[in-house]
Design an enzyme around this catalytic site. Structure first.
Site, PDB file in Angstrom:
ATOM      1  N   MET A 176       0.844  -1.053  -0.211  1.00  0.00           N
ATOM      2  CA  MET A 176       0.227   0.268   0.062  1.00  0.00           C
ATOM      3  C   MET A 176       1.024   1.293   0.216  1.00  0.00           C
ATOM      4  SD  MET A 176      -2.776   1.284   2.751  1.00  0.00           S
ATOM      5  CE  MET A 176      -1.845   1.732   4.457  1.00  0.00           C
TER       6      MET A 176
ATOM      7  N   ASP B 216      -0.398   5.704  -0.943  1.00  0.00           N
ATOM      8  CA  ASP B 216      -1.179   7.172  -0.374  1.00  0.00           C
ATOM      9  C   ASP B 216      -2.224   6.636   0.365  1.00  0.00           C
ATOM     10  OD1 ASP B 216       1.259   7.871  -2.146  1.00  0.00           O
ATOM     11  OD2 ASP B 216       0.397   8.730  -3.648  1.00  0.00           O
TER      12      ASP B 216
ATOM     13  N   ARG C 288      -0.789  14.968 -11.389  1.00  0.00           N
ATOM     14  CA  ARG C 288      -1.396  13.900 -11.681  1.00  0.00           C
ATOM     15  C   ARG C 288      -1.533  14.128  -9.906  1.00  0.00           C
ATOM     16  NH1 ARG C 288       4.485  11.660 -11.176  1.00  0.00           N
ATOM     17  NH2 ARG C 288       4.954  11.734  -9.190  1.00  0.00           N
TER      18      ARG C 288
ATOM     19  N   GLU D 144       4.096  16.610  -5.392  1.00  0.00           N
ATOM     20  CA  GLU D 144       2.956  15.244  -5.452  1.00  0.00           C
ATOM     21  C   GLU D 144       1.853  15.609  -4.540  1.00  0.00           C
ATOM     22  OE1 GLU D 144       5.561  11.394  -6.675  1.00  0.00           O
ATOM     23  OE2 GLU D 144       5.577  11.633  -4.876  1.00  0.00           O
TER      24      GLU D 144
HETATM   25  C1  FRU Z   1       2.921   9.558  -4.103  1.00  0.00           C
HETATM   26  C2  FRU Z   1       3.020   9.274  -5.430  1.00  0.00           C
HETATM   27  C3  FRU Z   1       1.936   9.757  -6.098  1.00  0.00           C
HETATM   28  C4  FRU Z   1       0.939   8.810  -7.526  1.00  0.00           C
HETATM   29  C5  FRU Z   1       1.421   7.695  -6.298  1.00  0.00           C
HETATM   30  C6  FRU Z   1       1.360   6.113  -7.847  1.00  0.00           C
HETATM   31  O1  FRU Z   1       3.463   9.339  -3.310  1.00  0.00           O
HETATM   32  O2  FRU Z   1       4.210   8.667  -6.370  1.00  0.00           O
HETATM   33  O3  FRU Z   1       2.391  11.095  -6.905  1.00  0.00           O
HETATM   34  O4  FRU Z   1       0.336   8.945  -8.121  1.00  0.00           O
HETATM   35  O5  FRU Z   1       2.514   8.101  -5.110  1.00  0.00           O
HETATM   36  O6  FRU Z   1       1.938   5.532  -7.053  1.00  0.00           O
END
Ligand code: FRU
Length: 506
Positions: free
Chosen positions: A42, A44, A174, A226
Site C-alpha cells: 500500500m 498513498d 498527477r 505530489e
Molecule cells: C506519491 C505518489 C503519487 C502517485 C502515486 C503512485 O507517493 O508517487 O504521486 O500518484 O504515489 O503510486
C-alpha cells in the site's frame, strides 16, 4: 489430484475469508489501530470521503506483491475513523494505465449526470499512469480520469470519455484533489504538475479549464511535487485557505514529507501570505497526507505512514505500510504567522482502556512509569503538560534492550524522536536516525500527546503545532516507559492510557 484442487481452493478461500475478518492479524509489527491492508503493498491514501455515515479510504494498492507495482485503488471503510474494514478492490488498471492517486467527491447536485433516481453518485478523480507511453518517453503518460459509483463505493464504472484532462506535455502531471467551490458553483482541481501546482475548474467534472498555477518560485523544491490539497479553515473570523503540497524527496528529515502554505483563494488564483515552506509533520513517516472530503466544518487529515526512502524494504510481512491516525486540522497564529495544527481525532478515545493520571511529578534523573503503566502490548496514549519547558526524554523500551526516545532539547528548542536503537534498522542505511523538529510555540507551558502502536509513534506537541510521526520495528513490544531529565522537570499533569486493538474481530 485434479479432484483435490477445487477442495483446496475452497479451503484457501475460507482461510482468506477468516483473514479478512481480522482474526489472524497478529503478525509482528501489525498495527492494531492504524489501517494496514491485510496483505501486500500500500502507499498513498486516495479518495478519502465521508458519505452517508461511512468514511471511505481508498489507497494505492498492489495486490500481487509486497513491493510497489501496477497500481489499483484498494478500499476500506470505517464508521468512526478508528476501526477500518478492508473491502474489495475498487479500481483496477486498464488500457489507459495504472490507477494513480486522486480524490473522491459526493456529487450532490448531480453535475456529472451520473446520478440515478435521485441517488447522488460518488465520483473518483484519479491519474491514469500509462506504462507503455512512459517507456516511449513521450512525457505525456499521465492524465486525469474519472469513475463513478452508485452503491457507496462498492462498484465503480469508469467514464467512457476518459481521460477528462489530457496531458499538455508535463512529465509529472498527477494526483488531482477536487472540491466544490460554492461561490462560483464549480469544481476546482488542484493538480501536482512537476515543480508547481496547477488549478483547473469544471462545471461537471468532465470538462476542465486551466485557471492558474502556483509555486515555481515558492516553497521547498528538493524533490517532485505530489499529492496536493486545498481547503479553507475559518480562523479568527476569516476564511484562510491552506494549500498542502507533498514533496519527495526534500523533506525536513530527508525523503518524503508534506509542506503547506496559507493564503487566499478566489476560485482561480491562490495567493500565499508567504512563499516560505511550513511543514505539516517533521517526522519521517507522514507522506501523501490529504484531507477527507464532505466532512462539513471538520478538516480530517490522514497520511501514508512511510517514506519512499525505505517503504519497499520495511521488515513487515505479509503487508507493507500503514496510515497515520486520522487528525483534525486547525489554525493558530504565532507571532503573526499562521500555522496548521493537527491533533488526533476525538474518536480515538474509544481505544482507551486502563489508565492512570498523576499531578505534579518531579523528574530529576529518571522516573520509571512501567509498574504503573503495566502494558503488555506497548499500545498507549500519553498526555502530559508542564509549566516550564526543560530538557527531557520519554523512553519506550523492551526486554530486548531496544529504545525509542522522544524528547525535547531546550538549548536547540527542538523536539526529537531518536529511533537509532529502536530494534530492526539495518534494512536501509538512513533509517536508524534521530529526527528533530522546531518548537514553534512561544508559550511557556508545554503539552504533548504521544500515541504508540506496535510499530509507530506520533507526537503532537503544543496542541498540534509541532507534529512528528515515526515508524520503528522493535524486537518485542515496547512495554516499558521511563521519563528522564538531567536538569529536572516538573510535570503538572500526566495521563497514561493503555490502548486496545481496533482490528475487526478483536
Ligand atoms: C506519491 C505518489 C503519487 C502517485 C502515486 C503512485 O507517493 O508517487 O504521486 O500518484 O504515489 O503510486
Amino acid at each position: 489430484m485434479k479432484k483435490a484442487l477445487p477442495i483446496l481452493l475452497l479451503f484457501a478461500a475460507l482461510l482468506s475469508n477468516k483473514s479478512a475478518s481480522g482474526q489472524d492479524m497478529k503478525e509482528k509489527y501489525r498495527p492494531q489501530f492504524h489501517f494496514s491492508p491485510r496483505s501486500n503493498w500500500m502507499n498513498d491514501p486516495n479518495g478519502m470521503v465521508y458519505s452517508n455515515g461511512t468514511y471511505h479510504l481508498f489507497f494505492q494498492y498492489y495486490p500481487e506483491d509486497k513491493v510497489w507495482g501496477p497500481m489499483h485503488w484498494g478500499h476500506a471503510t470505517s464508521k468512526d475513523l478508528v476501526s477500518w474494514t478492508e473491502q474489495a478492490i475498487a479500481l483496477y488498471p486498464d488500457s489507459l494505465g495504472y490507477i494513480f492517486s486522486g480524490s473522491a467527491v459526493v456529487d450532490t447536485e448531480n453535475t456529472s449526470g451520473f446520478g440515478k433516481n435521485g441517488k447522488a453518485p460518488l465520483i473518483a478523480i484519479f491519474t491514469h499512469h500509462n506504462p507503455v507511453l512512459e517507456k516511449q518517453k513521450t512525457g505525456k503518460h499521465e492524465y486525469q480520469s474519472i469513475a463513478y459509483s452508485l452503491d457507496e463505493g462498492k462498484t465503480w464504472t469508469k467514464y467512457s470519455g476518459n481521460p477528462v484532462l489530457p496531458n499538455p506535455g508535463i512529465t509529472d502531471f498527477r494526483d488531482p484533489k477536487v472540491s466544490w467551490y460554492a461561490p462560483r458553483k464549480k469544481w476546482v482541481m488542484t493538480l501536482a504538475t512537476k515543480d508547481r501546482i496547477t488549478f483547473y475548474s469544471s462545471p461537471n467534472l468532465k470538462e476542465w479549464t486551466r485557471e492558474s498555477e502556483f509555486g515555481a518560485d515558492a516553497g521547498a523544491h528538493g524533490g517532485v511535487w505530489e499529492c496536493p490539497d486545498l481547503f479553507p479553515i475559518m480562523h479568527e473570523g476569516k476564511e484562510v485557505w491552506v494549500l498542502i503540497v507533498n514533496i519527495n524527496p526534500g523533506g525536513p528529515n530527508k525523503g518524503s514529507a508534506g509542506q503547506y502554505f496559507t493564503g487566499d483563494f478566489d476560485g482561480k488564483n491562490f495567493t500565499p501570505y508567504s512563499k516560505e515552506t511550513k511543514w505539516l509533520d517533521f517526522g519521517a513517516d507522514n507522506y501523501a497526507a490529504v484531507t477527507f472530503s464532505n466532512t462539513g466544518n471538520r478538516r480530517i487529515l490522514m497520511g501514508w505512514m512511510s517514506n519512499w526512502q525505505y517503504a519497499n524494504q520495511v521488515p513487515t510481512h505479509p503487508w507493507r505500510s500503514t496510515n497515520t491516525v486520522a487528525r483534525e486540522l486547525g489554525l493558530k497564529t504565532v507571532e503573526k504567522e499562521i500555522y496548521l495544527t493537527s491533533v488526533p481525532v476525538k474518536e480515538l478515545a474509544v481505544l482507551n482502556t486502563t489508565s492512570f493520571s498523576q499531578k505534579s511529578i518531579q523528574v530529576k534523573g529518571e522516573t520509571n512509569l512501567t509498574p504503573k503503566a503495566k502494558n503488555a502490548t506497548g499500545l498507549f496514549r500519553l498526555d502530559l503538560s508542564m509549566g516550564v519547558p526543560a530538557d527531557f526524554s520519554i523512553v519506550l523500551s523492551n526486554k530486548a534492550g531496544n529504545e525509542l526516545v522522544v524528547g525535547y532539547d531546550k538549548a536547540a528548542n527542538q523536539y526529537f524522536i531518536d529511533r537509532s536503537k529502536s530494534g530492526k534498522i539495518d534494512f536501509e542505511k538512513g533509517f536508524g536516525q534521530k529526527h528533530t523538529a522546531p518548537r514553534l510555540s512561544v508559550d511557556h507551558s508545554m503539552d504533548l500527546t504521544l500515541i504508540a502502536d506496535a510499530a509507530s509513534v506520533e507526537l503532537f506537541a503544543d496542541k498540534g503545532l509541532t507534529v512528528m510521526t515515526d515508524i520503528f520495528f522493535p524486537d518485542s513490544p515496547m512495554t516499558d516507559l521511563h521519563i528522564k531529565s538531567v536538569s529536572g522537570i516538573k510535570i503538572e499533569n500526566l495521563k497514561y492510557s493503555v490502548l486496545k486493538s481496533a482490528l475487526p474481530g478483536k
